[in-house]
Design a protein around this motif. Structure first.
Motif, PDB file in Angstrom:
ATOM      1  N   GLU A 253       0.861  -1.198   0.000  1.00 22.89           N
ATOM      2  CA  GLU A 253       0.000   0.000   0.000  1.00 22.89           C
ATOM      3  C   GLU A 253       0.887   1.234   0.000  1.00 22.89           C
ATOM      4  O   GLU A 253       0.548   2.272  -0.558  1.00 22.89           O
ATOM      5  CB  GLU A 253      -0.879  -0.006   1.248  1.00 22.89           C
ATOM      6  N   VAL A 254       2.044   1.114   0.671  1.00 23.97           N
ATOM      7  CA  VAL A 254       2.986   2.238   0.740  1.00 23.97           C
ATOM      8  C   VAL A 254       3.760   2.347  -0.577  1.00 23.97           C
ATOM      9  O   VAL A 254       3.939   3.430  -1.119  1.00 23.97           O
ATOM     10  CB  VAL A 254       3.963   2.040   1.929  1.00 23.97           C
ATOM     11  N   SER A 255       4.203   1.219  -1.094  1.00 27.76           N
ATOM     12  CA  SER A 255       4.955   1.221  -2.356  1.00 27.76           C
ATOM     13  C   SER A 255       4.495   0.046  -3.221  1.00 27.76           C
ATOM     14  O   SER A 255       4.928  -1.091  -3.027  1.00 27.76           O
ATOM     15  CB  SER A 255       6.461   1.116  -2.059  1.00 27.76           C
ATOM     16  N   PRO A 256       3.578   0.342  -4.175  1.00 22.68           N
ATOM     17  CA  PRO A 256       3.040  -0.759  -4.998  1.00 22.68           C
ATOM     18  C   PRO A 256       4.058  -1.298  -5.993  1.00 22.68           C
ATOM     19  O   PRO A 256       4.986  -0.585  -6.381  1.00 22.68           O
ATOM     20  CB  PRO A 256       1.875  -0.102  -5.756  1.00 22.68           C
ATOM     21  N   PHE A 257       3.893  -2.553  -6.375  1.00 25.05           N
ATOM     22  CA  PHE A 257       4.733  -3.144  -7.424  1.00 25.05           C
ATOM     23  C   PHE A 257       4.359  -2.520  -8.776  1.00 25.05           C
ATOM     24  O   PHE A 257       3.170  -2.376  -9.083  1.00 25.05           O
ATOM     25  CB  PHE A 257       4.533  -4.666  -7.472  1.00 25.05           C
ATOM     26  N   ILE A 258       5.375  -2.159  -9.560  1.00 25.33           N
ATOM     27  CA  ILE A 258       5.157  -1.528 -10.871  1.00 25.33           C
ATOM     28  C   ILE A 258       5.589  -2.524 -11.960  1.00 25.33           C
ATOM     29  O   ILE A 258       6.760  -2.932 -11.999  1.00 25.33           O
ATOM     30  CB  ILE A 258       5.999  -0.239 -10.985  1.00 25.33           C
ATOM     31  N   PRO A 259       4.653  -2.910 -12.861  1.00 25.51           N
ATOM     32  CA  PRO A 259       5.019  -3.864 -13.915  1.00 25.51           C
ATOM     33  C   PRO A 259       6.025  -3.238 -14.883  1.00 25.51           C
ATOM     34  O   PRO A 259       5.853  -2.099 -15.302  1.00 25.51           O
ATOM     35  CB  PRO A 259       3.692  -4.141 -14.641  1.00 25.51           C
ATOM     36  N   VAL A 260       7.078  -3.989 -15.210  1.00 24.88           N
ATOM     37  CA  VAL A 260       8.102  -3.481 -16.135  1.00 24.88           C
ATOM     38  C   VAL A 260       8.320  -4.423 -17.320  1.00 24.88           C
ATOM     39  O   VAL A 260       8.987  -4.050 -18.289  1.00 24.88           O
ATOM     40  CB  VAL A 260       9.450  -3.227 -15.412  1.00 24.88           C
ATOM     41  N   ALA A 261       7.772  -5.630 -17.252  1.00 23.07           N
ATOM     42  CA  ALA A 261       7.961  -6.577 -18.357  1.00 23.07           C
ATOM     43  C   ALA A 261       6.828  -7.599 -18.330  1.00 23.07           C
ATOM     44  O   ALA A 261       6.137  -7.751 -17.313  1.00 23.07           O
ATOM     45  CB  ALA A 261       9.306  -7.293 -18.220  1.00 23.07           C
ATOM     46  N   THR A 262       6.646  -8.271 -19.472  1.00 23.91           N
ATOM     47  CA  THR A 262       5.647  -9.340 -19.550  1.00 23.91           C
ATOM     48  C   THR A 262       6.332 -10.627 -20.014  1.00 23.91           C
ATOM     49  O   THR A 262       7.157 -10.600 -20.932  1.00 23.91           O
ATOM     50  CB  THR A 262       4.519  -8.956 -20.544  1.00 23.91           C
ATOM     51  N   ILE A 263       5.980 -11.729 -19.351  1.00 23.81           N
ATOM     52  CA  ILE A 263       6.527 -13.045 -19.711  1.00 23.81           C
ATOM     53  C   ILE A 263       5.418 -13.823 -20.419  1.00 23.81           C
ATOM     54  O   ILE A 263       4.298 -13.909 -19.899  1.00 23.81           O
ATOM     55  CB  ILE A 263       6.969 -13.811 -18.442  1.00 23.81           C
ATOM     56  N   LYS A 264       5.728 -14.353 -21.595  1.00 21.73           N
ATOM     57  CA  LYS A 264       4.730 -15.159 -22.328  1.00 21.73           C
ATOM     58  C   LYS A 264       5.282 -16.570 -22.537  1.00 21.73           C
ATOM     59  O   LYS A 264       6.454 -16.741 -22.906  1.00 21.73           O
ATOM     60  CB  LYS A 264       4.443 -14.534 -23.700  1.00 21.73           C
ATOM     61  N   ILE A 265       4.431 -17.563 -22.278  1.00 19.84           N
ATOM     62  CA  ILE A 265       4.831 -18.968 -22.451  1.00 19.84           C
ATOM     63  C   ILE A 265       3.858 -19.619 -23.424  1.00 19.84           C
ATOM     64  O   ILE A 265       2.647 -19.651 -23.164  1.00 19.84           O
ATOM     65  CB  ILE A 265       4.798 -19.716 -21.097  1.00 19.84           C
ATOM     66  N   ALA A 266       4.388 -20.120 -24.533  1.00 19.45           N
ATOM     67  CA  ALA A 266       3.538 -20.779 -25.540  1.00 19.45           C
ATOM     68  C   ALA A 266       3.529 -22.295 -25.293  1.00 19.45           C
ATOM     69  O   ALA A 266       4.361 -22.812 -24.539  1.00 19.45           O
ATOM     70  CB  ALA A 266       4.077 -20.484 -26.928  1.00 19.45           C
ATOM     71  N   ASP A 267       2.592 -22.986 -25.928  1.00 11.94           N
ATOM     72  CA  ASP A 267       2.492 -24.441 -25.758  1.00 11.94           C
ATOM     73  C   ASP A 267       3.803 -25.120 -26.200  1.00 11.94           C
ATOM     74  O   ASP A 267       4.425 -24.699 -27.180  1.00 11.94           O
ATOM     75  CB  ASP A 267       1.319 -24.987 -26.593  1.00 11.94           C
ATOM     76  N   GLN A 268       4.229 -26.103 -25.445  1.00 13.98           N
ATOM     77  CA  GLN A 268       5.482 -26.815 -25.758  1.00 13.98           C
ATOM     78  C   GLN A 268       5.471 -28.172 -25.065  1.00 13.98           C
ATOM     79  O   GLN A 268       4.535 -28.486 -24.317  1.00 13.98           O
ATOM     80  CB  GLN A 268       6.684 -25.988 -25.315  1.00 13.98           C
ATOM     81  N   ASP A 269       6.545 -28.940 -25.293  1.00 20.30           N
ATOM     82  CA  ASP A 269       6.590 -30.314 -24.784  1.00 20.30           C
ATOM     83  C   ASP A 269       6.996 -30.334 -23.301  1.00 20.30           C
ATOM     84  O   ASP A 269       8.169 -30.473 -22.971  1.00 20.30           O
ATOM     85  CB  ASP A 269       7.582 -31.117 -25.642  1.00 20.30           C
ATOM     86  N   ILE A 270       5.992 -30.208 -22.417  1.00 19.61           N
ATOM     87  CA  ILE A 270       6.232 -30.107 -20.971  1.00 19.61           C
ATOM     88  C   ILE A 270       6.755 -31.418 -20.372  1.00 19.61           C
ATOM     89  O   ILE A 270       7.533 -31.415 -19.436  1.00 19.61           O
ATOM     90  CB  ILE A 270       4.895 -29.746 -20.257  1.00 19.61           C
ATOM     91  N   ASN A 271       6.283 -32.556 -20.940  1.00 13.60           N
ATOM     92  CA  ASN A 271       6.586 -33.858 -20.313  1.00 13.60           C
ATOM     93  C   ASN A 271       7.824 -34.554 -20.871  1.00 13.60           C
ATOM     94  O   ASN A 271       8.139 -35.667 -20.455  1.00 13.60           O
ATOM     95  CB  ASN A 271       5.376 -34.796 -20.474  1.00 13.60           C
ATOM     96  N   ASN A 272       8.501 -33.915 -21.817  1.00 12.30           N
ATOM     97  CA  ASN A 272       9.689 -34.517 -22.433  1.00 12.30           C
ATOM     98  C   ASN A 272      10.747 -34.847 -21.374  1.00 12.30           C
ATOM     99  O   ASN A 272      11.236 -33.943 -20.683  1.00 12.30           O
ATOM    100  CB  ASN A 272      10.233 -33.501 -23.442  1.00 12.30           C
ATOM    101  N   PRO A 273      11.129 -36.147 -21.225  1.00 10.41           N
ATOM    102  CA  PRO A 273      12.049 -36.536 -20.145  1.00 10.41           C
ATOM    103  C   PRO A 273      13.403 -35.831 -20.229  1.00 10.41           C
ATOM    104  O   PRO A 273      13.994 -35.502 -19.202  1.00 10.41           O
ATOM    105  CB  PRO A 273      12.222 -38.045 -20.335  1.00 10.41           C
ATOM    106  N   GLU A 274      13.862 -35.569 -21.464  1.00 11.41           N
ATOM    107  CA  GLU A 274      15.167 -34.913 -21.603  1.00 11.41           C
ATOM    108  C   GLU A 274      15.102 -33.459 -21.090  1.00 11.41           C
ATOM    109  O   GLU A 274      16.015 -32.984 -20.417  1.00 11.41           O
ATOM    110  CB  GLU A 274      15.560 -34.933 -23.074  1.00 11.41           C
TER     111      GLU A 274
END
Ligand code: HEM
Length: 317
Positions: A253-274
């Motif tokens: 409330e005293v010092s709010p977080f200010i957004p400076v960047a955006t992270i985007k994650i697209a669909d990909q192979d999440i379960n790949n063992p390697e």
């Protein structure tokens, strides 16, 4: 509170204790991380710096609107089973970063965050006392929190409060908990937070057994890309927003977080063992950073070599 111990001594003692704890937990020759040991997912992402950020925050990697390729590691602090209450971790590595790094490999900037806004202990001395107790077993650990002569009740309260059930790591908010410099000149001090901003939210448990959070990530990405805002919070009062007490939450409330960047994650192979194995092997360090983002405070000073030693031990052939 314990009296101050030299950083070298803290690093040496913590390093030894952490090595003995993690070596004792070795399974199939894999030495686990001391903290955030389960890799829930290890993903590619895009980290895009905004073009409308306040002038004074345009420092280091935020100095111009640019996109960095990023790797994100989502983790559980202590549990292998995702359905259990836990603190979640998020480690971020940006690549193609210009400028001299303070430690590590040129071209990379790391951020290491978790899902509670404060650490459970204030100082590295208290952290060392906790690790010592952890190595000596459950009763000593209980005594660390409840010792009538030197109780750590706030730490116990934070540990209990910070462990939660989560439906998806993509809907969790993360904090650096400890502070960093912003800019090479001047005295700006900030903390970081990463806030979910996806169009899609997981509203129910996704079937995946002990890997239900990984399954939730996959299900989310099949619906739509994931989004997070990366934000900074300025220290506006050194007393109520201390550098040397990691257990204090800086009032938003005293010092709010200010957004400076955006992270985007697209669909990909999440379960790949390697890919998952790479998530196990990789290592992050808050000191893998530009001078404009120097880690501040004694807690951070200790982390540089403790993390480096732990990563070395994990990756010994
Ligand atoms: C003196 C204080 C601390 C000590 C001694 C410590 C110790 C460690 C160690 C030994 C590791 C494993 C490193 C590896 O094997 O690569 C680790 C990982 C981690 N720690 Fe800490 N830690 C400290 C403070 C913090 C704080 C303040 C945070 C708050 C965000 C944090 C969050 C994490 C996370 C997210 C990881 C996983 C990093 C990865 O993905 O490789 N730690 N910590």
């Amino acid at each position: 509170m314990n009296s101050e111990v030299a950083i070298d001594q803290l690093v040496a003692e913590m390093g030894e204790l952490i090595a003995s704890i993690t070596l004792a937990e070795t399974e199939n020759t894999i030495v686990p991380r001391f903290n955030q040991s389960k890799t829930v997912a290890y993903v590619n992402a895009e980290f895009r710096v905004h073009d409308d950020i306040p002038e004074e925050l345009k420092q280091g990697i935020f100095s111009r609107p640019i996109s960095y390729p990023a790797k994100l590691r989502f983790a559980n602090a202590t549990k292998r089973d995702d359905s259990k209450k836990d603190i979640r971790g998020l480690s971020i590595r940006l690549s193609n970063v210009d400028g001299t790094v303070l430690w590590g490999n040129p071209g990379f900037q790391d951020f290491v965050l978790n899902s509670h806004p404060a650490l459970f202990v204030a100082t590295p001395e208290d952290f060392l006392a906790f690790i010592r107790a952890q190595q000596q077993g459950k009763i000593k650990m209980l005594l660390f929190f409840l010792n009538p002569f030197n109780p750590h009740l706030k730490a116990l309260f934070t540990v209990l409060k910070s462990q939660k059930n989560h439906l998806s790591p993509f809907d969790v908010r993360y904090w650096s908990t400890v502070p960093f410099r912003l800019g090479e000149l001047g005295n700006q001090v900030v903390k970081y937070s990463v806030l979910p901003c996806s169009d899609y939210e997981t509203t129910d448990t996704v079937n995946g057994g002990e890997h239900q959070l990984r399954a939730a990530i996959k299900a989310h990405l099949q619906q739509s890309p994931a989004c997070f805002h990366f934000a900074v919070q300025k220290q506006t009062d050194p007393k109520s927003m201390p550098i040397e007490d990691a257990s204090v939450i800086w009032d938003e409330e005293v010092s709010p977080f200010i957004p400076v960047a955006t992270i985007k994650i697209a669909d990909q192979d999440i379960n790949n063992p390697e890919i998952l194995a790479n998530g196990e092997r990789c290592s992050f360090n808050p000191w893998q950073c530009l001078a404009a983002h120097e880690p501040l405070g004694r807690m951070n000073l200790v982390r540089r070599l403790v993390y480096a030693k732990a990563a070395e031990l994990r990756n010994k052939e």
